[in-house]
Design a protein around this motif. Structure first.
Motif, PDB file in Angstrom:
ATOM      1  N   GLU A 127       0.830  -1.211   0.000  1.00  0.00           N
ATOM      2  CA  GLU A 127       0.000   0.000   0.000  1.00  0.00           C
ATOM      3  C   GLU A 127       0.862   1.257   0.000  1.00  0.00           C
ATOM      4  OE1 GLU A 127      -3.976  -1.447   2.445  1.00  0.00           O
ATOM      5  OE2 GLU A 127      -2.172  -0.899   3.582  1.00  0.00           O
ATOM      6  N   TRP A 128       1.929   1.241   0.802  1.00  0.00           N
ATOM      7  CA  TRP A 128       2.817   2.396   0.877  1.00  0.00           C
ATOM      8  C   TRP A 128       3.414   2.683  -0.501  1.00  0.00           C
ATOM      9  CZ3 TRP A 128       7.482   4.153  -0.408  1.00  0.00           C
ATOM     10  CH2 TRP A 128       7.888   5.366   0.149  1.00  0.00           C
ATOM     11  N   GLU A 129       3.924   1.642  -1.169  1.00  0.00           N
ATOM     12  CA  GLU A 129       4.554   1.861  -2.475  1.00  0.00           C
ATOM     13  C   GLU A 129       3.540   2.327  -3.510  1.00  0.00           C
ATOM     14  OE1 GLU A 129       7.377  -0.259  -5.802  1.00  0.00           O
ATOM     15  OE2 GLU A 129       7.493  -0.969  -3.726  1.00  0.00           O
ATOM     16  N   TYR A 130       2.357   1.760  -3.493  1.00  0.00           N
ATOM     17  CA  TYR A 130       1.302   2.194  -4.421  1.00  0.00           C
ATOM     18  C   TYR A 130       0.995   3.682  -4.212  1.00  0.00           C
ATOM     19  CZ  TYR A 130      -3.202   2.469  -6.784  1.00  0.00           C
ATOM     20  OH  TYR A 130      -4.232   2.825  -7.616  1.00  0.00           O
ATOM     21  N   ALA A 131       0.826   4.076  -2.965  1.00  0.00           N
ATOM     22  CA  ALA A 131       0.534   5.489  -2.650  1.00  0.00           C
ATOM     23  C   ALA A 131       1.703   6.390  -3.032  1.00  0.00           C
ATOM     24  CB  ALA A 131       0.205   5.638  -1.167  1.00  0.00           C
ATOM     25  N   ALA A 132       2.930   5.948  -2.759  1.00  0.00           N
ATOM     26  CA  ALA A 132       4.106   6.763  -3.079  1.00  0.00           C
ATOM     27  C   ALA A 132       4.248   6.945  -4.584  1.00  0.00           C
ATOM     28  CB  ALA A 132       5.365   6.124  -2.496  1.00  0.00           C
ATOM     29  N   ARG A 133       4.001   5.902  -5.346  1.00  0.00           N
ATOM     30  CA  ARG A 133       4.114   6.011  -6.799  1.00  0.00           C
ATOM     31  C   ARG A 133       3.040   6.933  -7.365  1.00  0.00           C
ATOM     32  NH1 ARG A 133       8.032   3.277  -8.889  1.00  0.00           N
ATOM     33  NH2 ARG A 133       8.908   1.495  -7.790  1.00  0.00           N
ATOM     34  N   GLY A 134       1.893   6.980  -6.754  1.00  0.00           N
ATOM     35  CA  GLY A 134       0.840   7.908  -7.169  1.00  0.00           C
ATOM     36  C   GLY A 134       0.440   7.788  -8.622  1.00  0.00           C
ATOM     37  N   GLY A 135       0.479   6.581  -9.162  1.00  0.00           N
ATOM     38  CA  GLY A 135       0.078   6.372 -10.544  1.00  0.00           C
ATOM     39  C   GLY A 135       1.150   6.715 -11.563  1.00  0.00           C
ATOM     40  N   ARG A 136       2.332   7.002 -11.099  1.00  0.00           N
ATOM     41  CA  ARG A 136       3.424   7.363 -12.006  1.00  0.00           C
ATOM     42  C   ARG A 136       4.598   6.412 -11.809  1.00  0.00           C
ATOM     43  NH1 ARG A 136       3.179  13.723 -10.529  1.00  0.00           N
ATOM     44  NH2 ARG A 136       1.188  14.145 -11.502  1.00  0.00           N
ATOM     45  N   ASP A 137       5.373   6.239 -12.868  1.00  0.00           N
ATOM     46  CA  ASP A 137       6.563   5.394 -12.790  1.00  0.00           C
ATOM     47  C   ASP A 137       7.785   6.310 -12.698  1.00  0.00           C
ATOM     48  OD1 ASP A 137       8.214   3.205 -12.754  1.00  0.00           O
ATOM     49  OD2 ASP A 137       8.213   2.953 -14.931  1.00  0.00           O
ATOM     50  N   THR A 138       8.023   6.845 -11.514  1.00  0.00           N
ATOM     51  CA  THR A 138       9.140   7.754 -11.284  1.00  0.00           C
ATOM     52  C   THR A 138      10.042   7.192 -10.193  1.00  0.00           C
ATOM     53  OG1 THR A 138       7.810   9.012  -9.702  1.00  0.00           O
ATOM     54  CG2 THR A 138       7.851   9.822 -11.982  1.00  0.00           C
ATOM     55  N   GLN A 139      11.284   7.661 -10.157  1.00  0.00           N
ATOM     56  CA  GLN A 139      12.226   7.192  -9.142  1.00  0.00           C
ATOM     57  C   GLN A 139      11.806   7.592  -7.737  1.00  0.00           C
ATOM     58  OE1 GLN A 139      16.144   8.697 -10.515  1.00  0.00           O
ATOM     59  NE2 GLN A 139      16.781   6.625 -10.007  1.00  0.00           N
ATOM     60  N   TYR A 140      11.309   8.810  -7.609  1.00  0.00           N
ATOM     61  CA  TYR A 140      10.925   9.356  -6.309  1.00  0.00           C
ATOM     62  C   TYR A 140       9.413   9.564  -6.315  1.00  0.00           C
ATOM     63  CZ  TYR A 140      15.895  10.057  -6.524  1.00  0.00           C
ATOM     64  OH  TYR A 140      17.242   9.834  -6.681  1.00  0.00           O
ATOM     65  N   ALA A 141       8.830   9.830  -5.176  1.00  0.00           N
ATOM     66  CA  ALA A 141       7.375   9.941  -5.066  1.00  0.00           C
ATOM     67  C   ALA A 141       6.868  11.195  -5.776  1.00  0.00           C
ATOM     68  CB  ALA A 141       6.955   9.950  -3.602  1.00  0.00           C
TER      69      ALA A 141
END
Length: 166
Positions: free
Chosen positions: A46-60
């Motif tokens: 869940e944390w990683e899904y939320a951090a990615r926020g629908g984007r494939d980026t290195q950082y949140a």
């Protein structure tokens, strides 16, 4: 703050708001009632899904660490007020850098098979934390990076965010 401190906070906040606490604690043994409507720590997934926020980026929220994260190179060697950097695609701030964030999961190896909303290892000695901190180098603030510590360990690099199941 320790992982155990975060668990206690979740239960106390749940009770204060008239919600059913998620956690039952006996000494250092903690179980989660996943059906409860109270506050809890996110699973690592869940944390990683939320951090990615629908984007494939290195950082949140960005591939530009300075746009989204407080880390060793820009923090002035201290935590910063939340929301001064750009939000990610879900409108969440500071998921990269500032403070490491505790997750529910025990630290363990990832399974090699596809899983939908996994909850991690069923036991272990260390709990997972994610996100980097004001004291780490920028590479440690990557969304994919994970760390581990004993649930009773405290430090000024550690923090947490809470979630609720609806």
């Amino acid at each position: 703050v320790s992982w155990l401190d975060a668990i206690n906070y979740c239960n106390k906040r749940s009770i204060k708001e008239g919600l059913t606490p998620c956690y039952t604690r006996s000494g250092d043994t903690v179980t989660c009632n996943w059906q409860a409507n109270g506050y809890r720590l996110p699973t690592e997934a869940e944390w990683e899904y939320a951090a990615r926020g629908g984007r494939d980026t290195q950082y949140a929220g960005s591939d530009d660490v300075d746009a989204v994260a407080w880390y060793y190179g820009n923090s002035g060697n201290r935590t910063q007020a939340v929301g001064q950097k750009c939000a990610n695609g879900l409108g969440l701030y500071d998921m990269s850098g500032n403070v490491w964030e505790w997750c529910w999961d025990w630290y363990g190896s990832y399974s090699g098979s596809f899983e939908s909303d996994p909850r991690g290892a069923s036991s272990g000695s260390d709990r997972v934390y994610r996100g980097g901190s004001w004291y780490t180098f920028h590479a440690l603030a990557r969304v994919a990076l994970r760390g581990r510590r004993s649930p009773g360990d405290r430090g000024d690099l550690m923090g947490f965010r809470v979630v609720r199941s609806l």
